[in-house]
Scaffold this motif. Structure first.
Motif, PDB file in Angstrom:
ATOM      1  N   ARG A 216       0.858  -1.185   0.000  1.00 12.54           N
ATOM      2  CA  ARG A 216       0.000   0.000   0.000  1.00 12.54           C
ATOM      3  C   ARG A 216       0.891   1.231   0.000  1.00 12.54           C
ATOM      4  N   LEU A 217       0.272   2.378  -0.214  1.00 10.36           N
ATOM      5  CA  LEU A 217       0.992   3.640  -0.111  1.00 10.36           C
ATOM      6  C   LEU A 217       0.748   4.283   1.248  1.00 10.36           C
ATOM      7  N   SER A 218       1.811   4.786   1.854  1.00 10.48           N
ATOM      8  CA  SER A 218       1.681   5.578   3.078  1.00 10.48           C
ATOM      9  C   SER A 218       1.264   7.000   2.705  1.00 10.48           C
ATOM     10  N   ALA A 219       0.991   7.807   3.709  1.00  5.88           N
ATOM     11  CA  ALA A 219       0.569   9.190   3.458  1.00  5.88           C
ATOM     12  C   ALA A 219       1.640   9.997   2.742  1.00  5.88           C
ATOM     13  N   ASP A 220       2.911   9.622   2.937  1.00  3.44           N
ATOM     14  CA  ASP A 220       3.998  10.354   2.278  1.00  3.44           C
ATOM     15  C   ASP A 220       4.521   9.614   1.050  1.00  3.44           C
ATOM     16  N   GLY A 221       3.691   8.710   0.503  1.00  4.62           N
ATOM     17  CA  GLY A 221       4.002   8.100  -0.782  1.00  4.62           C
ATOM     18  C   GLY A 221       5.014   6.985  -0.776  1.00  4.62           C
ATOM     19  N   GLU A 222       5.251   6.378   0.385  1.00  6.91           N
ATOM     20  CA  GLU A 222       6.165   5.234   0.453  1.00  6.91           C
ATOM     21  C   GLU A 222       5.378   3.943   0.231  1.00  6.91           C
ATOM     22  N   VAL A 223       5.997   2.983  -0.452  1.00 11.85           N
ATOM     23  CA  VAL A 223       5.364   1.674  -0.662  1.00 11.85           C
ATOM     24  C   VAL A 223       5.683   0.809   0.554  1.00 11.85           C
ATOM     25  N   VAL A 224       4.641   0.516   1.340  1.00  9.84           N
ATOM     26  CA  VAL A 224       4.826  -0.253   2.567  1.00  9.84           C
ATOM     27  C   VAL A 224       4.143  -1.611   2.436  1.00  9.84           C
ATOM     28  N   VAL A 225       4.670  -2.579   3.167  1.00 14.46           N
ATOM     29  CA  VAL A 225       4.204  -3.959   3.069  1.00 14.46           C
ATOM     30  C   VAL A 225       3.237  -4.234   4.217  1.00 14.46           C
ATOM     31  N   TRP A 226       1.960  -4.211   3.878  1.00 10.52           N
ATOM     32  CA  TRP A 226       0.922  -4.511   4.869  1.00 10.52           C
ATOM     33  C   TRP A 226      -0.373  -4.847   4.138  1.00 10.52           C
ATOM     34  N   HIS A 227      -1.158  -5.740   4.692  1.00 11.24           N
ATOM     35  CA  HIS A 227      -2.373  -6.206   4.016  1.00 11.24           C
ATOM     36  C   HIS A 227      -3.565  -5.293   4.237  1.00 11.24           C
TER      37      HIS A 227
END
Length: 293
Positions: free
Chosen positions: A35-46
């Motif tokens: 998913r994308l975090s609020a600051d546009g990082e691609v994070v690994v979470w369902h």
């Protein structure tokens, strides 16, 4: 066999420890969610939201928030590894683990050089305007991560939202794509999940629809898969990767039906079950019972 969210049945999901456990179990592929975090990082979470039975933080207001509303720094302050899940009695905690970036997870491929494939599920809900707005950026950033890790030829862009696959096809045609299918959701009249395909209007069945959006693989909920499904996929040049298969008997039946792989929470069980099938096939060939196939 592909480890689901790493090796969810063995170690708390989508943590670096869970991905390492998948490698240790001898997987041929690893599935994960981004998913994308609020600051546009691609994070690994369902999950779209930090759920109380999976996440803990000393900072009020983080648990219960949407991933897309939190920065990477905020997400890193949340413990997502210490709580094991009811229903997974063999699951070990990854105490103190925090949400990782996709780049950090893919770095494991450098630690464990092998032919293991990465199945990266882009979590986009086409009924959520915020997620739709970030869809293209998420695809672009995932492709950038795959390039950076040198894994473009060893990965699937994988999504229930087939519009993701169409974007990926246009941006990076050489990167393999996998169309996820959920029973009673994906291939239904008026479905928002099938990209430019209109169910039963532009294409007659789910395999034809998946092929039309540029998928190389169709990845259905395992209850949808039988010999006829596999045959139809083969007609269209599609591989078949059912999810999420945890019962050894079902694993064996699916392999005998001709699937190309399967996604499981328990790669250790799958290794044992598939060894039985391979062994039985070898025995049939040795004594002529396999008809020379």
């Amino acid at each position: 066999m592909q480890g689901h969210r790493g090796a969810k049945g063995l170690v708390v999901e989508n943590t670096l420890e869970s991905f390492r456990a998948a490698y240790e179990a001898g997987v041929s592929g690893i599935e994960l969610d981004v998913r994308l975090s609020a600051d546009g990082e691609v994070v690994v979470w369902h999950d779209a939201v930090l759920l109380t039975h999976k996440a803990w933080s000393e900072t009020p207001g983080l648990v219960g928030s949407r991933i897309c509303d939190l920065t990477l720094e905020q997400l890193r302050s949340v413990d997502v590894g210490s709580q094991t899940l009811e229903g997974f009695p063999d699951q070990r905690p990854a105490t103190g683990a925090h949400i990782a970036t996709l780049a950090e997870v893919l770095a494991l491929a450098v630690e464990h050089p092998s032919d293991v494939w990465w199945t990266v599920e882009l979590k986009v809900d086409p009924t959520e305007p915020t997620e739709v707005a970030g869809r293209r950026l998420l695809v672009e950033k995932v492709l950038e991560c795959l390039r950076g890790a040198g894994l473009e030829s060893q990965s699937f862009v994988h999504s229930f939202d087939w519009a993701v696959l169409e974007i990926s096809r246009d941006l990076a045609p050489s990167v393999a794509r996998s169309a996820l299918v959920e029973a009673g959701v994906t291939w239904e009249p008026g479905s928002p999940w099938t990209g430019s395909v209109r169910v039963s209007e532009t294409h007659i069945d789910v395999c034809a629809g998946a092929a039309a959006v540029g998928a190389h693989v169709v990845s259905p909920e395992h209850v949808l898969v039988d010999d006829a499904f596999v045959s139809r996929a083969r007609e269209l040049g599609l591989g078949v990767l059912p999810w999420t298969v945890n019962d050894p008997g079902t694993m064996r039946a699916l392999v005998e039906a001709g699937v190309d792989g399967l996604v499981t929470d328990y790669p250790d069980r799958a290794a044992a079950a598939l060894a039985d099938v391979v062994g039985a096939g070898a025995s049939r060939r040795a004594d002529g019972r396999d008809g020379g196939r």
